[in-house]
Design an enzyme around this catalytic site. Structure first.
Site, PDB file in Angstrom:
ATOM      1  N   LEU A 149      -2.110   3.022  11.814  1.00 32.77           N
ATOM      2  CA  LEU A 149      -3.261   3.811  11.336  1.00 32.77           C
ATOM      3  C   LEU A 149      -4.079   2.980  10.371  1.00 32.77           C
ATOM      4  CD1 LEU A 149      -4.004   6.539  12.401  1.00 32.77           C
ATOM      5  CD2 LEU A 149      -3.047   7.568  10.367  1.00 32.77           C
ATOM      6  N   ASP A 150      -5.020   2.253  10.935  1.00 30.68           N
ATOM      7  CA  ASP A 150      -5.872   1.381  10.129  1.00 30.68           C
ATOM      8  C   ASP A 150      -6.919   2.218   9.387  1.00 30.68           C
ATOM      9  OD1 ASP A 150      -7.067  -1.287   9.453  1.00 30.68           O
ATOM     10  OD2 ASP A 150      -8.758  -0.330  10.459  1.00 30.68           O
ATOM     11  N   GLU A 190      -4.397  -7.027  12.874  1.00 30.95           N
ATOM     12  CA  GLU A 190      -5.809  -6.651  12.789  1.00 30.95           C
ATOM     13  C   GLU A 190      -6.712  -7.729  13.388  1.00 30.95           C
ATOM     14  OE1 GLU A 190      -5.359  -5.955   8.566  1.00 30.95           O
ATOM     15  OE2 GLU A 190      -5.496  -3.800   8.849  1.00 30.95           O
ATOM     16  N   ASP A 228       0.332   7.872   8.542  1.00 32.23           N
ATOM     17  CA  ASP A 228       0.707   6.507   8.920  1.00 32.23           C
ATOM     18  C   ASP A 228       2.099   6.515   9.518  1.00 32.23           C
ATOM     19  OD1 ASP A 228      -1.296   6.213   6.920  1.00 32.23           O
ATOM     20  OD2 ASP A 228      -0.738   4.114   6.706  1.00 32.23           O
ATOM     21  N   ASP A 273       0.848  -1.185   0.000  1.00 36.12           N
ATOM     22  CA  ASP A 273       0.000   0.000   0.000  1.00 36.12           C
ATOM     23  C   ASP A 273       0.893   1.248   0.000  1.00 36.12           C
ATOM     24  OD1 ASP A 273      -2.101  -1.807   0.519  1.00 36.12           O
ATOM     25  OD2 ASP A 273      -1.721  -1.650   2.678  1.00 36.12           O
ATOM     26  N   ASP A 294      -1.066  -1.913  14.431  1.00 36.36           N
ATOM     27  CA  ASP A 294      -1.377  -1.324  13.126  1.00 36.36           C
ATOM     28  C   ASP A 294      -1.520   0.161  13.422  1.00 36.36           C
ATOM     29  OD1 ASP A 294      -2.404  -0.378  10.785  1.00 36.36           O
ATOM     30  OD2 ASP A 294      -4.064  -1.801  10.648  1.00 36.36           O
ATOM     31  N   GLU A 299       2.595  -2.948  11.447  1.00 38.31           N
ATOM     32  CA  GLU A 299       2.159  -3.292  10.093  1.00 38.31           C
ATOM     33  C   GLU A 299       2.968  -2.547   9.030  1.00 38.31           C
ATOM     34  OE1 GLU A 299      -2.246  -3.139   8.960  1.00 38.31           O
ATOM     35  OE2 GLU A 299      -1.216  -2.021   7.400  1.00 38.31           O
ATOM     36  N   GLU A 300       3.520  -1.409   9.384  1.00 41.33           N
ATOM     37  CA  GLU A 300       4.268  -0.597   8.417  1.00 41.33           C
ATOM     38  C   GLU A 300       5.705  -1.052   8.215  1.00 41.33           C
ATOM     39  OE1 GLU A 300       2.956   1.582   6.502  1.00 41.33           O
ATOM     40  OE2 GLU A 300       1.018   1.672   7.489  1.00 41.33           O
TER      41      GLU A 300
END
Ligand code: AHM
Ligand code: MG
Length: 340
Positions: free
Chosen positions: A123-124, A285, A76, A70, A121, A99-100
């Protein structure tokens, strides 16, 4: 002096709630409380930037792609850095994973190594930032399994049932902190005028059934026939069972699951022919949200297995998600198994 009637509106701050929770465990070292305090500080720092986002041109994308392919938004990155920096020096953690980031995040060796593991995570739902739609941060806490020194991948890759705490921050029309350490799921709303989170949703219980479904139906042409049949069933008219269900899909998992916790129903992100494991990540998540929803009386599965029982094999593993009211998740499982 006359006695005051007991007020239903007791002012319980998040800080006091965490401390009172710790008192119920006489052997507690205070590290979990300290960790949760750090998350609440990170929450306020991220919220400050989220509310300024439209004003200070912080929006837009950087040139980087994250590990899942992404495009990374600047917010983020800010949220990712803020989570790490509020936590790295506390002595509560031995390792983190975000997650990043492709790999686990070590604690610098000049800081003490703690006994917990934090997975987040940052900034979901960040695809929604530009439209001012609710987004959030999701976090998950485990106890380390390695004995000492720096944390390892093995500390991070634990099944969800081993979580000792999980929660999310919700950046919506108000800011919420929802968390569970194994004794109920509790929601706090930030009073920005005093900078405190106040208990607003004590002991959240998800209804056993609901009549809302939440799924990206644009993908339905690529779903398995059993999934298509399930959603068709929810849309058929039959008053006694509450059908047809209503469809609500924000496209921010944390916001869709928050609504599901409060109103009941089901959120689904199934696999399809192009992405057999769906889109969502087990560690960042599915696991934390499954922990919260189960503790609120609901259920979470990948359509076949309980999410919390899945033994993770890699950091960014994707797994289908069916989460929400107990009866709704059971029904989805029956359709996917072909027994209905
Ligand atoms: P991300 O924003 O951390 O990448 O999370 C993935 C998001 C979820 O918040 C949301 O439920 C889902 O992607 C929406 O995906 P889609 O656009 O395929 O419906
Ligand atoms: Mg996400």
């Amino acid at each position: 002096m006359t006695a005051q009637p007991a007020s239903a509106n007791k002012f319980m701050t998040l800080e006091r709630h965490i401390v009172e929770g710790e008192r119920m465990h006489p052997n507690a070292t205070g590290h979990l409380s300290s960790l949760l305090h750090s998350v609440s500080l990170a929450a306020k720092l991220i919220w400050r930037e989220v509310t300024k986002a439209g004003l200070v041109n912080i929006l837009g994308t950087t040139d980087r792609m994250n590990i899942s392919g992404d495009v990374v938004k600047k917010l983020d990155e800010f949220a990712d850095r803020t989570m790490y920096k509020t936590m790295d020096h506390s002595g509560d953690l031995c390792v983190m994973a975000s997650e990043e980031n492709e790999d686990i995040l070590q604690i610098p060796d000049d800081y003490p190594q703690g006994k917990y593991v934090l997975i987040y995570d940052p900034l979901d739902g960040s695809g929604n930032i530009d439209a001012n739609i609710t987004i959030g941060t999701i976090f998950s806490v485990y106890a380390r399994v390695s004995k000492s020194g720096m944390g390892t991948l093995e500390d991070v890759l634990q099944p969800g049932f081993k979580q000792v705490a999980a929660g999310y921050l919700l950046f919506g029309s108000s800011m919420m902190f929802v968390y569970c350490t194994g004794e109920g799921v509790h929601g706090f709303t930030l009073d920005p005028s005093v900078g405190e989170f106040l208990l607003s949703h004590e002991n959240i219980r998800i209804p056993a059934r609901g009549t809302i479904y939440s799924v990206n139906e644009g993908n339905s042409g690529r779903w398995e026939a059993s999934m298509q049949r399930y959603i068709r069933y929810l849309k058929e008219e039959e008053k006694e069972s509450g059908r047809p269900y209503s469809l609500r899909y924000i496209g921010s998992l944390v916001a869709d699951v928050h609504r599901t916790l409060l109103y009941g129903g089901i959120y689904c992100y199934p696999g399809d022919v192009r992405n057999p494991n769906g889109k969502l990540r087990l560690m960042y998540e599915n696991n934390p949200l499954a922990f919260l929803v189960e503790h609120a009386g609901g259920a979470a599965s990948d359509g076949r297995r309980r999410i919390l029982d899945i033994k993770p094999t890699s950091l960014h593993q994707r797994v289908p998600l069916f989460i929400g009211s107990r009866e709704e998740v059971r029904l989805a499982g029956e359709f996917l198994a072909g027994t209905r």
